[in-house]
Design a protein around this motif. Structure first.
Motif, PDB file in Angstrom:
ATOM      1  N   ASP A 177      50.158  48.138  43.352  1.00  0.00           N
ATOM      2  CA  ASP A 177      49.452  46.838  43.769  1.00  0.00           C
ATOM      3  C   ASP A 177      48.888  46.897  44.996  1.00  0.00           C
ATOM      4  OD1 ASP A 177      49.022  46.520  41.150  1.00  0.00           O
ATOM      5  OD2 ASP A 177      49.371  44.567  40.984  1.00  0.00           O
ATOM      6  N   ALA A 178      50.214  46.850  45.952  1.00  0.00           N
ATOM      7  CA  ALA A 178      50.296  46.651  47.097  1.00  0.00           C
ATOM      8  C   ALA A 178      49.581  48.064  47.973  1.00  0.00           C
ATOM      9  CB  ALA A 178      51.750  46.541  47.784  1.00  0.00           C
ATOM     10  N   ALA A 179      49.832  49.072  47.421  1.00  0.00           N
ATOM     11  CA  ALA A 179      49.201  50.319  48.115  1.00  0.00           C
ATOM     12  C   ALA A 179      47.761  50.318  47.947  1.00  0.00           C
ATOM     13  CB  ALA A 179      49.959  51.568  47.653  1.00  0.00           C
ATOM     14  N   VAL A 180      47.358  49.918  46.589  1.00  0.00           N
ATOM     15  CA  VAL A 180      46.103  49.841  46.401  1.00  0.00           C
ATOM     16  C   VAL A 180      45.449  49.098  47.107  1.00  0.00           C
ATOM     17  CG1 VAL A 180      44.468  49.491  44.668  1.00  0.00           C
ATOM     18  CG2 VAL A 180      46.465  50.804  43.928  1.00  0.00           C
ATOM     19  N   GLN A 181      45.936  47.751  47.231  1.00  0.00           N
ATOM     20  CA  GLN A 181      45.202  46.568  48.108  1.00  0.00           C
ATOM     21  C   GLN A 181      45.077  47.120  49.456  1.00  0.00           C
ATOM     22  OE1 GLN A 181      47.614  42.964  47.603  1.00  0.00           O
ATOM     23  NE2 GLN A 181      46.905  42.752  45.390  1.00  0.00           N
ATOM     24  N   SER A 182      46.149  47.537  50.014  1.00  0.00           N
ATOM     25  CA  SER A 182      45.867  48.357  51.545  1.00  0.00           C
ATOM     26  C   SER A 182      44.713  49.391  51.426  1.00  0.00           C
ATOM     27  CB  SER A 182      47.126  48.835  51.808  1.00  0.00           C
ATOM     28  OG  SER A 182      47.199  49.299  52.825  1.00  0.00           O
ATOM     29  N   ALA A 183      44.806  50.138  50.587  1.00  0.00           N
ATOM     30  CA  ALA A 183      43.735  51.110  50.629  1.00  0.00           C
ATOM     31  C   ALA A 183      42.338  50.427  50.492  1.00  0.00           C
ATOM     32  CB  ALA A 183      43.927  51.898  49.517  1.00  0.00           C
ATOM     33  N   MET A 184      42.315  49.480  49.648  1.00  0.00           N
ATOM     34  CA  MET A 184      40.839  48.837  49.452  1.00  0.00           C
ATOM     35  C   MET A 184      40.515  48.114  50.976  1.00  0.00           C
ATOM     36  SD  MET A 184      40.548  47.005  45.663  1.00  0.00           S
ATOM     37  CE  MET A 184      42.323  46.149  45.820  1.00  0.00           C
ATOM     38  N   ASP A 185      41.337  47.573  51.472  1.00  0.00           N
ATOM     39  CA  ASP A 185      41.190  46.884  52.776  1.00  0.00           C
ATOM     40  C   ASP A 185      40.351  47.937  53.821  1.00  0.00           C
ATOM     41  OD1 ASP A 185      41.903  44.624  51.966  1.00  0.00           O
ATOM     42  OD2 ASP A 185      44.202  45.013  52.430  1.00  0.00           O
ATOM     43  N   GLY A 186      40.768  49.179  53.572  1.00  0.00           N
ATOM     44  CA  GLY A 186      40.337  50.106  54.681  1.00  0.00           C
ATOM     45  C   GLY A 186      38.761  50.697  54.279  1.00  0.00           C
ATOM     46  N   GLN A 187      38.007  50.430  53.226  1.00  0.00           N
ATOM     47  CA  GLN A 187      36.957  50.882  52.723  1.00  0.00           C
ATOM     48  C   GLN A 187      35.883  49.643  52.414  1.00  0.00           C
ATOM     49  OE1 GLN A 187      36.503  53.965  53.625  1.00  0.00           O
ATOM     50  NE2 GLN A 187      38.428  54.540  53.659  1.00  0.00           N
ATOM     51  N   PRO A 188      34.608  50.018  52.755  1.00  0.00           N
ATOM     52  CA  PRO A 188      33.650  49.065  52.542  1.00  0.00           C
ATOM     53  C   PRO A 188      33.282  48.876  50.856  1.00  0.00           C
ATOM     54  CG  PRO A 188      32.581  51.019  53.590  1.00  0.00           C
ATOM     55  CD  PRO A 188      34.000  51.209  53.637  1.00  0.00           C
ATOM     56  N   LEU A 189      33.571  50.116  50.259  1.00  0.00           N
ATOM     57  CA  LEU A 189      33.148  50.181  49.072  1.00  0.00           C
ATOM     58  C   LEU A 189      34.280  50.772  47.958  1.00  0.00           C
ATOM     59  CD1 LEU A 189      30.818  50.286  46.513  1.00  0.00           C
ATOM     60  CD2 LEU A 189      30.445  52.470  47.206  1.00  0.00           C
ATOM     61  N   VAL A 190      34.302  49.890  46.931  1.00  0.00           N
ATOM     62  CA  VAL A 190      35.440  50.404  45.976  1.00  0.00           C
ATOM     63  C   VAL A 190      34.972  50.955  44.668  1.00  0.00           C
ATOM     64  CG1 VAL A 190      37.580  49.624  44.469  1.00  0.00           C
ATOM     65  CG2 VAL A 190      37.150  48.689  46.897  1.00  0.00           C
ATOM     66  N   LEU A 191      35.419  52.250  44.119  1.00  0.00           N
ATOM     67  CA  LEU A 191      34.795  52.774  43.031  1.00  0.00           C
ATOM     68  C   LEU A 191      35.951  52.720  41.977  1.00  0.00           C
ATOM     69  CD1 LEU A 191      33.049  55.750  44.362  1.00  0.00           C
ATOM     70  CD2 LEU A 191      32.044  53.516  43.968  1.00  0.00           C
ATOM     71  N   MET A 192      36.064  51.741  41.062  1.00  0.00           N
ATOM     72  CA  MET A 192      37.102  51.937  39.746  1.00  0.00           C
ATOM     73  C   MET A 192      36.344  52.655  38.785  1.00  0.00           C
ATOM     74  SD  MET A 192      39.454  48.747  38.837  1.00  0.00           S
ATOM     75  CE  MET A 192      38.114  47.511  38.183  1.00  0.00           C
ATOM     76  N   LEU A 193      36.906  53.917  38.566  1.00  0.00           N
ATOM     77  CA  LEU A 193      36.598  54.692  37.735  1.00  0.00           C
ATOM     78  C   LEU A 193      37.192  54.736  36.440  1.00  0.00           C
ATOM     79  CD1 LEU A 193      36.395  57.809  40.120  1.00  0.00           C
ATOM     80  CD2 LEU A 193      34.848  56.079  39.778  1.00  0.00           C
ATOM     81  N   GLY A 194      38.408  54.512  36.137  1.00  0.00           N
ATOM     82  CA  GLY A 194      38.940  54.661  34.886  1.00  0.00           C
ATOM     83  C   GLY A 194      39.128  53.181  34.495  1.00  0.00           C
ATOM     84  N   HIS A 195      39.807  52.828  33.396  1.00  0.00           N
ATOM     85  CA  HIS A 195      39.783  51.557  32.665  1.00  0.00           C
ATOM     86  C   HIS A 195      41.293  51.078  33.177  1.00  0.00           C
ATOM     87  CE1 HIS A 195      36.823  52.656  29.239  1.00  0.00           C
ATOM     88  NE2 HIS A 195      36.357  52.507  30.464  1.00  0.00           N
ATOM     89  N   GLY A 196      42.139  51.787  33.194  1.00  0.00           N
ATOM     90  CA  GLY A 196      43.589  51.188  33.370  1.00  0.00           C
ATOM     91  C   GLY A 196      44.102  49.894  32.835  1.00  0.00           C
ATOM     92  N   ARG A 197      45.172  49.378  33.131  1.00  0.00           N
ATOM     93  CA  ARG A 197      45.677  48.176  32.592  1.00  0.00           C
ATOM     94  C   ARG A 197      44.899  47.070  32.960  1.00  0.00           C
ATOM     95  NH1 ARG A 197      49.526  46.581  35.133  1.00  0.00           N
ATOM     96  NH2 ARG A 197      49.576  47.826  36.816  1.00  0.00           N
ATOM     97  N   PRO A 198      44.739  45.977  31.950  1.00  0.00           N
ATOM     98  CA  PRO A 198      44.064  44.918  32.035  1.00  0.00           C
ATOM     99  C   PRO A 198      44.551  44.126  33.515  1.00  0.00           C
ATOM    100  CG  PRO A 198      44.612  45.144  29.847  1.00  0.00           C
ATOM    101  CD  PRO A 198      45.199  46.039  30.682  1.00  0.00           C
ATOM    102  N   GLU A 199      45.680  44.080  33.725  1.00  0.00           N
ATOM    103  CA  GLU A 199      46.348  43.461  34.849  1.00  0.00           C
ATOM    104  C   GLU A 199      45.794  43.998  36.198  1.00  0.00           C
ATOM    105  OE1 GLU A 199      48.182  44.596  32.299  1.00  0.00           O
ATOM    106  OE2 GLU A 199      48.859  42.921  31.323  1.00  0.00           O
ATOM    107  N   PHE A 200      45.697  45.274  36.115  1.00  0.00           N
ATOM    108  CA  PHE A 200      45.583  46.150  37.354  1.00  0.00           C
ATOM    109  C   PHE A 200      43.793  45.990  37.439  1.00  0.00           C
ATOM    110  CE2 PHE A 200      43.853  49.861  39.359  1.00  0.00           C
ATOM    111  CZ  PHE A 200      44.778  50.017  40.509  1.00  0.00           C
ATOM    112  N   ARG A 201      43.196  45.864  36.477  1.00  0.00           N
ATOM    113  CA  ARG A 201      41.683  45.850  36.716  1.00  0.00           C
ATOM    114  C   ARG A 201      41.579  44.354  37.144  1.00  0.00           C
ATOM    115  NH1 ARG A 201      38.480  49.369  34.341  1.00  0.00           N
ATOM    116  NH2 ARG A 201      36.452  47.760  33.973  1.00  0.00           N
ATOM    117  N   SER A 202      42.205  43.358  36.726  1.00  0.00           N
ATOM    118  CA  SER A 202      42.091  42.071  37.093  1.00  0.00           C
ATOM    119  C   SER A 202      42.398  41.949  38.590  1.00  0.00           C
ATOM    120  CB  SER A 202      43.007  40.987  36.320  1.00  0.00           C
ATOM    121  OG  SER A 202      42.781  39.623  36.793  1.00  0.00           O
ATOM    122  N   MET A 203      43.486  42.503  39.242  1.00  0.00           N
ATOM    123  CA  MET A 203      43.934  42.548  40.551  1.00  0.00           C
ATOM    124  C   MET A 203      42.785  43.266  41.383  1.00  0.00           C
ATOM    125  SD  MET A 203      45.010  44.549  43.210  1.00  0.00           S
ATOM    126  CE  MET A 203      45.703  46.129  42.474  1.00  0.00           C
TER     127      MET A 203
END
Length: 452
Positions: A177-203
């Motif tokens: 989660d920490a690495a993904v959040q850091s990556a999201m902070d660096g880009q204006p648009l986030v594309l969530m392609l797969g379904h993944g775990r519900p907890e991860f999607r919620s995060m």
């Protein structure tokens, strides 16, 4: 210029282009009508009615076909949608004027007028497309992956939209989660392609909301169901009312009346074409014109579906087998019938009988339904409504669209059913009839894991 003002300015520019496209098409029609077709016997109110009817027909068709989705649809599809709407509207106008004058009017001027409209519209679309991408450059995006096999397929589709999205960074759910959040902070648009775990999607959703990030995500089936929930309140507690699909008695009655009238009218109008198709099938190899096959409709009820035979006789001696690209069992006549969708016309009899509806999910075979349900239990929800000759998945998917994506489209139709939506899909069906990609052979993996 701040962001809000800039956004409004961009929308205003594109709105003006859309107005200009409509005004140009309708203006050329009215001008051509006054030059070539205006007759002394027509009253002023007749000319007014002709102009209003043309505007309504053209705008309804062009809007339904997506002719104003500049920046979303490709340029060739925008021009195709615009041109198809013009051809149908001009044919309607020609027929209307011929009836009013009690004679067939000259066709040449109408063809010349249509050419001028298409040429002018194409030039406007080229300009509008160029302006759109000049003021809306591709956004840098982060792609979040979850399931490598499924995400790769979705990723290819996003990469083909390079004018809209520029994927400059990737991360995976397993990065933490920490690495993904850091990556999201660096880009204006986030594309969530797969379904993944519900907890991860919620995060991911929560983090994008907190940081005002744009999030584009591919929904799972549960999210499609909840999407149709109605906002309500229980005393001072906010709540969502979610209920399964259930047509009202009035909707069922009106939908059935539309099916009867529509299928009967289509059978009468298309009877010469159907007779020709039947004759060609018979002359090719002397076999039967029609092919009957057991399919399943509302409530799991089996019925006999009618189609023109497009394969050699006894094509399934080894059991049920889905057709594929360049299938050797398909006859030369059958290949043309499939390409033009004429093999589906006998299903109008199924609609008249009540086995099918004009709009609904594609009818499937009992043995395939059992196979699909083993991997996708949600597939059984498609049986909440009658099978249809056309539908959301048939119009907005392709023949070779992945099975899971077709299922999502069918469930979206069921959850958001309305008679207006049915009318929209019927109109939109005309558009996909002449698109080669909509009749391509199956290239996906079926739920059983075999190549279809």
């Amino acid at each position: 210029m701040n962001g809000s003002i800039a956004t409004k300015f961009k929308k205003s520019i594109m709105f003006l282009f859309k107005i200009l496209i409509v005004v140009t098409a309708v203006g050329l029609y009215i001008g051509g009508f006054k030059i070539w077709y205006e007759a002394p016997r027509l009253m002023f109110k007749d000319n007014y009615v002709i102009g209003v009817v043309y505007l309504l027909v053209f705008y309804t068709l062009s809007y339904s076909y997506g002719a104003y989705r500049i920046g979303i649809l490709r340029l060739r599809e925008l021009v195709y949608s615009f041109s198809l709407a013009l051809v149908i509207a001009n044919f309607t106008g020609y027929s209307q004027l011929s009836l009013m004058l009690h004679r067939f009017i000259a066709v040449g001027p109408m063809l010349l007028l249509t050419f001028a409209q298409v040429l002018a519209g194409t030039l406007l679309y080229i300009a509008a497309n160029a302006v759109y991408f000049a003021i809306n450059p591709a956004r840098d995006a982060l792609a979040i992956l979850a399931n490598p096999e499924d995400d790769e397929r979705v990723l290819r589709k996003f990469l083909s939209e390079s004018k809209r999205y520029r994927i400059v960074q990737y991360c995976h759910e397993s990065d933490g989660d920490a690495a993904v959040q850091s990556a999201m902070d660096g880009q204006p648009l986030v594309l969530m392609l797969g379904h993944g775990r519900p907890e991860f999607r919620s995060m991911v959703i929560r983090h994008c909301y907190e940081t005002d990030k744009r999030l584009l995500m591919v929904p799972n089936v549960d999210e499609i169901f909840v999407h149709s929930a109605v906002r309500c309140q229980i005393d001072d507690i906010p709540a969502f009312l979610f209920r399964g699909h259930q047509m009202s008695s009035e909707q069922k009655l009106i939908k059935r009346a539309i099916d009867i009238v529509g299928s009967a009218a289509a059978l009468i109008a298309l009877s010469p074409l159907m007779l020709l198709a039947a004759l060609l099938v018979r002359l090719h190899d002397g076999g039967p014109e029609f092919y009957r096959q057991t399919r399943v409709t509302e409530g799991g009820r089996p019925f006999q579906l009618y189609k023109f035979r497009t394969m050699v006789q006894n094509a399934e001696t080894n059991g049920a087998e889905m057709a594929s690209s360049h299938d050797g069992r398909v006859t030369p006549v059958g290949r043309w019938l499939r390409m033009l969708r004429l093999d589906e016309l006998p299903q109008l009899f199924n609609i008249l009988k009540g086995d099918m509806s004009i709009v609904g999910p594609r009818p499937e075979r009992p043995e395939l339904i059992e196979q699909y349900c083993r991997q996708y239990p949600e597939f059984r929800y498609r049986l909440k409504v009658k099978a249809g000759l056309t539908g959301y998945a048939q119009v907005f998917g392709r023949y070779n669209t992945l099975f899971e994506d077709k299922l999502k489209l069918d469930l979206l139709y069921i959850q958001h059913f309305s008679l207006i939506f049915d009318f929209y899909l019927i109109i939109s069906t005309v558009k996909v009839l002449f698109m080669p990609s909509s009749s391509a052979g199956v290239e996906e993996k079926d739920p059983g894991g075999k190549r279809a």
